[in-house]
Design a protein around this motif. Sequence first.
Motif, PDB file in Angstrom:
ATOM      1  N   UNK A   1     119.952 -41.226 128.257  1.00 54.35           N
ATOM      2  CA  UNK A   1     119.156 -39.999 128.352  1.00 54.35           C
ATOM      3  C   UNK A   1     119.971 -38.735 128.613  1.00 54.35           C
ATOM      4  N   UNK A   2     121.199 -38.868 129.094  1.00 58.46           N
ATOM      5  CA  UNK A   2     122.083 -37.702 129.254  1.00 58.46           C
ATOM      6  C   UNK A   2     123.369 -37.891 128.434  1.00 58.46           C
ATOM      7  N   UNK A   3     123.263 -38.681 127.384  1.00 53.00           N
ATOM      8  CA  UNK A   3     124.428 -38.952 126.533  1.00 53.00           C
ATOM      9  C   UNK A   3     125.033 -37.692 125.920  1.00 53.00           C
ATOM     10  N   UNK A   4     124.244 -36.719 125.442  1.00 52.96           N
ATOM     11  CA  UNK A   4     124.870 -35.514 124.880  1.00 52.96           C
ATOM     12  C   UNK A   4     125.732 -34.761 125.901  1.00 52.96           C
ATOM     13  N   UNK A   5     125.314 -34.738 127.140  1.00 53.26           N
ATOM     14  CA  UNK A   5     126.091 -34.045 128.167  1.00 53.26           C
ATOM     15  C   UNK A   5     127.375 -34.820 128.477  1.00 53.26           C
TER      16      UNK A   5
ATOM     17  N   UNK B   1     128.904 -36.783 126.390  1.00 50.35           N
ATOM     18  CA  UNK B   1     129.732 -36.640 125.200  1.00 50.35           C
ATOM     19  C   UNK B   1     130.494 -35.313 125.230  1.00 50.35           C
ATOM     20  N   UNK B   2     129.837 -34.252 125.686  1.00 46.81           N
ATOM     21  CA  UNK B   2     130.505 -32.940 125.771  1.00 46.81           C
ATOM     22  C   UNK B   2     131.719 -33.018 126.691  1.00 46.81           C
ATOM     23  N   UNK B   3     131.635 -33.765 127.761  1.00 46.51           N
ATOM     24  CA  UNK B   3     132.776 -33.947 128.663  1.00 46.51           C
ATOM     25  C   UNK B   3     133.847 -34.831 128.027  1.00 46.51           C
ATOM     26  N   UNK B   4     133.427 -35.931 127.405  1.00 53.83           N
ATOM     27  CA  UNK B   4     134.389 -36.858 126.793  1.00 53.83           C
ATOM     28  C   UNK B   4     135.178 -36.194 125.673  1.00 53.83           C
ATOM     29  N   UNK B   5     134.539 -35.302 124.926  1.00 55.17           N
ATOM     30  CA  UNK B   5     135.193 -34.668 123.785  1.00 55.17           C
ATOM     31  C   UNK B   5     136.335 -33.741 124.188  1.00 55.17           C
ATOM     32  N   UNK B   6     136.412 -33.372 125.446  1.00 55.68           N
ATOM     33  CA  UNK B   6     137.535 -32.550 125.904  1.00 55.68           C
ATOM     34  C   UNK B   6     138.859 -33.296 125.790  1.00 55.68           C
ATOM     35  N   UNK B   7     138.842 -34.586 126.041  1.00 55.32           N
ATOM     36  CA  UNK B   7     140.064 -35.390 125.988  1.00 55.32           C
ATOM     37  C   UNK B   7     139.754 -36.812 125.578  1.00 55.32           C
ATOM     38  N   UNK B   8     139.290 -37.037 124.346  1.00 52.84           N
ATOM     39  CA  UNK B   8     138.882 -38.384 123.940  1.00 52.84           C
ATOM     40  C   UNK B   8     140.010 -39.406 124.010  1.00 52.84           C
ATOM     41  N   UNK B   9     141.248 -38.967 123.840  1.00 54.85           N
ATOM     42  CA  UNK B   9     142.398 -39.871 123.904  1.00 54.85           C
ATOM     43  C   UNK B   9     142.659 -40.360 125.332  1.00 54.85           C
ATOM     44  N   UNK B  10     141.999 -39.763 126.313  1.00 56.42           N
ATOM     45  CA  UNK B  10     142.158 -40.179 127.707  1.00 56.42           C
ATOM     46  C   UNK B  10     141.191 -41.305 128.073  1.00 56.42           C
ATOM     47  N   UNK B  11     140.270 -41.631 127.170  1.00 57.47           N
ATOM     48  CA  UNK B  11     139.253 -42.652 127.385  1.00 57.47           C
ATOM     49  C   UNK B  11     138.449 -42.407 128.660  1.00 57.47           C
ATOM     50  N   UNK B  12     137.921 -41.186 128.820  1.00 62.10           N
ATOM     51  CA  UNK B  12     137.161 -40.895 130.043  1.00 62.10           C
ATOM     52  C   UNK B  12     135.811 -41.613 130.038  1.00 62.10           C
ATOM     53  N   UNK B  13     135.353 -41.958 131.223  1.00 63.17           N
ATOM     54  CA  UNK B  13     134.047 -42.599 131.408  1.00 63.17           C
ATOM     55  C   UNK B  13     133.273 -41.766 132.420  1.00 63.17           C
ATOM     56  N   UNK B  14     132.058 -41.386 132.073  1.00 69.09           N
ATOM     57  CA  UNK B  14     131.230 -40.587 132.963  1.00 69.09           C
ATOM     58  C   UNK B  14     129.896 -41.279 133.181  1.00 69.09           C
ATOM     59  N   UNK B  15     129.416 -41.222 134.410  1.00 62.05           N
ATOM     60  CA  UNK B  15     128.093 -41.711 134.765  1.00 62.05           C
ATOM     61  C   UNK B  15     127.428 -40.681 135.658  1.00 62.05           C
ATOM     62  N   UNK B  16     126.127 -40.731 135.696  1.00 63.90           N
ATOM     63  CA  UNK B  16     125.385 -39.894 136.637  1.00 63.90           C
ATOM     64  C   UNK B  16     125.202 -40.709 137.908  1.00 63.90           C
TER      65      UNK B  16
END
Length: 185
Positions: free
Chosen positions: A152-156, A158-173
């Motif tokens: 439900x907050x995937x677009x948000x 994704x906006x964070x992940x796209x800053x450094x996709x090669x870093x393999x960031x993982x975000x959760x609420x």
Amino acid sequence: LGAAALPPSGVDLLAVRCEVLTWIVLAWEHTERYGHDHLKNLHLLMGALQEVRIREVTRAADALTVPSAADDAGLWPRLGGSAFHEVVQAKGLFSVLEEAGGLLQVTDFLPEERARAALETLQGLRDEEWEISANTNSLDASHCFMRYEGPKVEPEKRALRELGPHLFPVFNAARYDAGGRIALH
């Protein structure tokens, strides 16, 4: 215990614990290195040192005066969200951070409407959509919080992940409820 068993006032009990555990660990290194008791005391020492680190970071954070949004000078460079996105697209995240001295405050990373919509989405989630995250080992610090890993907050995210996709960031609420025993961070 009688009054004689109590330490004098002003004694840093955490420092005493670290010193005693250090001597115990050193003694075990010369008798039964990496045996059960040695490893157990190493674990206790690491826990005590972690407490020292947390205490000192908390003291430093309490002493830090964070500039208000109206403070133009600030302690570090700032960029608004749209300017940040433009410059990162043109130069790349690492170049932007390097030019800023390694730390950059981004205000309004998401447009206000989008940020408010994401917040309302998270606040509207049913309890069963949240997963509990808590310590699983009796030696770990006691904590508990809720996390949301749904779409439900995937677009948000994704906006964070796209800053450094090669870093393999993982975000959760995450949601912190009363009684979770989590210090401010």
